[in-house]
Write a protein that holds these residues in place. Sequence first.
Motif, PDB file in Angstrom:
ATOM      1  N   LEU A 102      34.072  45.844  52.561  1.00  0.00           N
ATOM      2  CA  LEU A 102      33.029  46.633  51.512  1.00  0.00           C
ATOM      3  C   LEU A 102      31.710  46.845  52.146  1.00  0.00           C
ATOM      4  O   LEU A 102      31.232  47.818  51.727  1.00  0.00           O
ATOM      5  CB  LEU A 102      33.028  45.777  50.111  1.00  0.00           C
ATOM      6  CG  LEU A 102      34.383  45.442  49.458  1.00  0.00           C
ATOM      7  CD1 LEU A 102      34.259  44.927  48.459  1.00  0.00           C
ATOM      8  CD2 LEU A 102      34.981  47.022  49.273  1.00  0.00           C
ATOM      9  N   ARG A 103      31.084  45.897  52.947  1.00  0.00           N
ATOM     10  CA  ARG A 103      29.735  45.954  53.504  1.00  0.00           C
ATOM     11  C   ARG A 103      29.607  47.318  54.273  1.00  0.00           C
ATOM     12  O   ARG A 103      28.605  47.772  54.587  1.00  0.00           O
ATOM     13  CB  ARG A 103      29.248  44.732  54.293  1.00  0.00           C
ATOM     14  CG  ARG A 103      28.939  43.760  53.157  1.00  0.00           C
ATOM     15  CD  ARG A 103      28.167  42.673  54.029  1.00  0.00           C
ATOM     16  NE  ARG A 103      27.645  41.586  53.089  1.00  0.00           N
ATOM     17  CZ  ARG A 103      28.468  40.411  53.214  1.00  0.00           C
ATOM     18  NH1 ARG A 103      29.444  40.170  53.837  1.00  0.00           N
ATOM     19  NH2 ARG A 103      27.944  39.390  52.467  1.00  0.00           N
ATOM     20  N   THR A 104      30.816  47.740  54.964  1.00  0.00           N
ATOM     21  CA  THR A 104      30.756  48.687  55.854  1.00  0.00           C
ATOM     22  C   THR A 104      30.847  50.068  55.317  1.00  0.00           C
ATOM     23  O   THR A 104      30.492  51.011  56.033  1.00  0.00           O
ATOM     24  CB  THR A 104      32.022  48.794  56.916  1.00  0.00           C
ATOM     25  OG1 THR A 104      33.053  49.011  56.217  1.00  0.00           O
ATOM     26  CG2 THR A 104      32.219  47.215  57.520  1.00  0.00           C
ATOM     27  N   LEU A 105      30.763  50.204  53.918  1.00  0.00           N
ATOM     28  CA  LEU A 105      31.070  51.628  53.209  1.00  0.00           C
ATOM     29  C   LEU A 105      29.572  51.893  52.776  1.00  0.00           C
ATOM     30  O   LEU A 105      28.525  51.116  52.458  1.00  0.00           O
ATOM     31  CB  LEU A 105      31.967  51.321  52.101  1.00  0.00           C
ATOM     32  CG  LEU A 105      33.492  50.680  52.253  1.00  0.00           C
ATOM     33  CD1 LEU A 105      34.233  50.404  51.144  1.00  0.00           C
ATOM     34  CD2 LEU A 105      34.109  51.700  53.153  1.00  0.00           C
ATOM     35  N   PRO A 106      29.496  53.173  52.566  1.00  0.00           N
ATOM     36  CA  PRO A 106      28.494  53.842  52.016  1.00  0.00           C
ATOM     37  C   PRO A 106      27.925  53.270  50.799  1.00  0.00           C
ATOM     38  O   PRO A 106      26.943  53.087  50.345  1.00  0.00           O
ATOM     39  CB  PRO A 106      28.587  55.298  52.114  1.00  0.00           C
ATOM     40  CG  PRO A 106      29.715  55.636  52.960  1.00  0.00           C
ATOM     41  CD  PRO A 106      30.554  54.365  52.950  1.00  0.00           C
ATOM     42  N   ARG A 107      29.240  53.147  49.919  1.00  0.00           N
ATOM     43  CA  ARG A 107      28.885  52.644  48.452  1.00  0.00           C
ATOM     44  C   ARG A 107      30.146  51.886  48.107  1.00  0.00           C
ATOM     45  O   ARG A 107      31.406  52.408  48.350  1.00  0.00           O
ATOM     46  CB  ARG A 107      28.638  53.824  47.537  1.00  0.00           C
ATOM     47  CG  ARG A 107      28.704  53.392  46.090  1.00  0.00           C
ATOM     48  CD  ARG A 107      27.363  52.497  45.712  1.00  0.00           C
ATOM     49  NE  ARG A 107      26.282  53.359  45.658  1.00  0.00           N
ATOM     50  CZ  ARG A 107      24.840  52.956  45.427  1.00  0.00           C
ATOM     51  NH1 ARG A 107      24.748  51.646  45.163  1.00  0.00           N
ATOM     52  NH2 ARG A 107      23.961  53.832  45.074  1.00  0.00           N
ATOM     53  N   ALA A 108      30.071  50.823  47.386  1.00  0.00           N
ATOM     54  CA  ALA A 108      31.471  49.910  47.136  1.00  0.00           C
ATOM     55  C   ALA A 108      31.072  49.296  45.730  1.00  0.00           C
ATOM     56  O   ALA A 108      29.698  48.906  45.587  1.00  0.00           O
ATOM     57  CB  ALA A 108      31.586  49.041  47.924  1.00  0.00           C
ATOM     58  N   GLN A 109      31.838  48.796  45.064  1.00  0.00           N
ATOM     59  CA  GLN A 109      31.736  48.284  43.682  1.00  0.00           C
ATOM     60  C   GLN A 109      32.700  47.259  43.500  1.00  0.00           C
ATOM     61  O   GLN A 109      33.982  47.392  43.818  1.00  0.00           O
ATOM     62  CB  GLN A 109      31.676  49.245  42.306  1.00  0.00           C
ATOM     63  CG  GLN A 109      30.362  49.979  42.433  1.00  0.00           C
ATOM     64  CD  GLN A 109      30.531  51.337  41.500  1.00  0.00           C
ATOM     65  OE1 GLN A 109      30.545  52.311  41.990  1.00  0.00           O
ATOM     66  NE2 GLN A 109      30.687  50.889  40.172  1.00  0.00           N
ATOM     67  N   VAL A 110      32.248  46.141  42.875  1.00  0.00           N
ATOM     68  CA  VAL A 110      33.310  44.848  42.468  1.00  0.00           C
ATOM     69  C   VAL A 110      33.056  44.763  40.957  1.00  0.00           C
ATOM     70  O   VAL A 110      31.875  44.416  40.563  1.00  0.00           O
ATOM     71  CB  VAL A 110      32.842  43.764  43.276  1.00  0.00           C
ATOM     72  CG1 VAL A 110      33.840  42.659  42.661  1.00  0.00           C
ATOM     73  CG2 VAL A 110      32.969  43.737  44.713  1.00  0.00           C
ATOM     74  N   ILE A 111      34.058  44.993  40.123  1.00  0.00           N
ATOM     75  CA  ILE A 111      33.883  44.954  38.680  1.00  0.00           C
ATOM     76  C   ILE A 111      34.657  43.802  38.208  1.00  0.00           C
ATOM     77  O   ILE A 111      36.156  43.894  38.419  1.00  0.00           O
ATOM     78  CB  ILE A 111      34.578  46.217  38.077  1.00  0.00           C
ATOM     79  CG1 ILE A 111      33.513  47.264  38.583  1.00  0.00           C
ATOM     80  CG2 ILE A 111      34.428  46.124  36.722  1.00  0.00           C
ATOM     81  CD1 ILE A 111      34.135  48.849  38.157  1.00  0.00           C
ATOM     82  N   CYS A 112      34.105  42.854  37.647  1.00  0.00           N
ATOM     83  CA  CYS A 112      34.756  41.716  36.967  1.00  0.00           C
ATOM     84  C   CYS A 112      35.255  41.954  35.651  1.00  0.00           C
ATOM     85  O   CYS A 112      34.038  41.856  34.752  1.00  0.00           O
ATOM     86  CB  CYS A 112      34.289  40.408  37.421  1.00  0.00           C
ATOM     87  SG  CYS A 112      33.606  40.050  39.014  1.00  0.00           S
ATOM     88  N   VAL A 113      36.250  42.099  35.293  1.00  0.00           N
ATOM     89  CA  VAL A 113      36.676  42.048  33.848  1.00  0.00           C
ATOM     90  C   VAL A 113      36.536  40.756  33.297  1.00  0.00           C
ATOM     91  O   VAL A 113      37.487  39.872  33.378  1.00  0.00           O
ATOM     92  CB  VAL A 113      38.068  42.779  33.679  1.00  0.00           C
ATOM     93  CG1 VAL A 113      38.235  42.853  31.973  1.00  0.00           C
ATOM     94  CG2 VAL A 113      38.107  44.132  34.293  1.00  0.00           C
ATOM     95  N   GLY A 114      35.646  40.363  32.603  1.00  0.00           N
ATOM     96  CA  GLY A 114      35.416  39.053  31.922  1.00  0.00           C
ATOM     97  C   GLY A 114      35.933  38.994  30.505  1.00  0.00           C
ATOM     98  O   GLY A 114      36.924  39.271  30.114  1.00  0.00           O
ATOM     99  N   SER A 115      34.807  38.685  29.492  1.00  0.00           N
ATOM    100  CA  SER A 115      35.111  38.617  28.274  1.00  0.00           C
ATOM    101  C   SER A 115      33.620  38.362  27.653  1.00  0.00           C
ATOM    102  O   SER A 115      32.802  37.681  28.105  1.00  0.00           O
ATOM    103  CB  SER A 115      36.115  37.358  27.707  1.00  0.00           C
ATOM    104  OG  SER A 115      36.086  37.139  26.599  1.00  0.00           O
TER     105      SER A 115
END
Length: 278
Positions: free
Chosen positions: A128-141
């Motif tokens: 992910l660090r090598t990409l121009p833009r990346a996202q990690v979405i945690c579906v919590g509560s």
Amino acid sequence: MKAAEARVLLTGAGGGIGQATARALAATGAALLLAGRSPGRLAAQARALQQQVPGAEVRWEEANLRDPGAIPSLAAAARDHACNVVVHAAGLPQFGHLDDCDAATMARVLDTNLLAPMLLTQALLPHLRTLPRAQVICVGSALGAIGLPGYSVYCASKFGLRGFAQALRRELADTPVRVQYLGPRSTRTAFNGAEVAAYNRATGTAMDSPESVAQALMALLEAEAAERFLGFPEKFAARLNGLAPVALDGAFATHRRSLPARPATHLQPIEEEMKNAH
């Protein structure tokens, strides 16, 4: 990031929120890698999405996230997919008195809801660090910000997930990777059984559709906001609980009284103790 530019790894793809999210993402042109434990269900889900959205790019990967050995292979599949968005939607429920929750259940809930997203994110960060833009979405509560009677183990997993997302967001602030947290309230899916539905009715707790949660996730993806909670009064309570948690302790008497009745076996030691005291 625009949803049409997203190449998404979606864990828990076969769940209620996962299915609704997959449909919403596919409809906007996102490329999907569905992950879950049932190959048959995933294959059928992928075919249905491709029929609903002709030309949709949908792949799937079997993965039991409680198996540490599954994490490297799923991460490799995500890299092959050129994944730039990770949606951690896999989760297990827990509801009831703490005394009625055995150690194995606690381990399953914590492993699935907290440890697996941490390990999978860790495995994918170099990519992910090598990409121009990346996202990690945690579906919590919302219960990642509000400790609710009956949900002690589940809250522990979601408080932990929110803490993980918050800390990692700050850790990666100078990188292309954005880390986000979505806090839905109770949702009308098979995730919540009859006891939860009864508890929600007794406490006046509203339940959202999985489609509304999916739309909120889509908005979070495109806005790149740090976190978002859904529903009122849950959204307000999450903020207030962060400021003055002890002040809210008295607000949950109805929730405490609305928990399922405890089995008689739990009362016997207390009854014996009372007899011996006289």
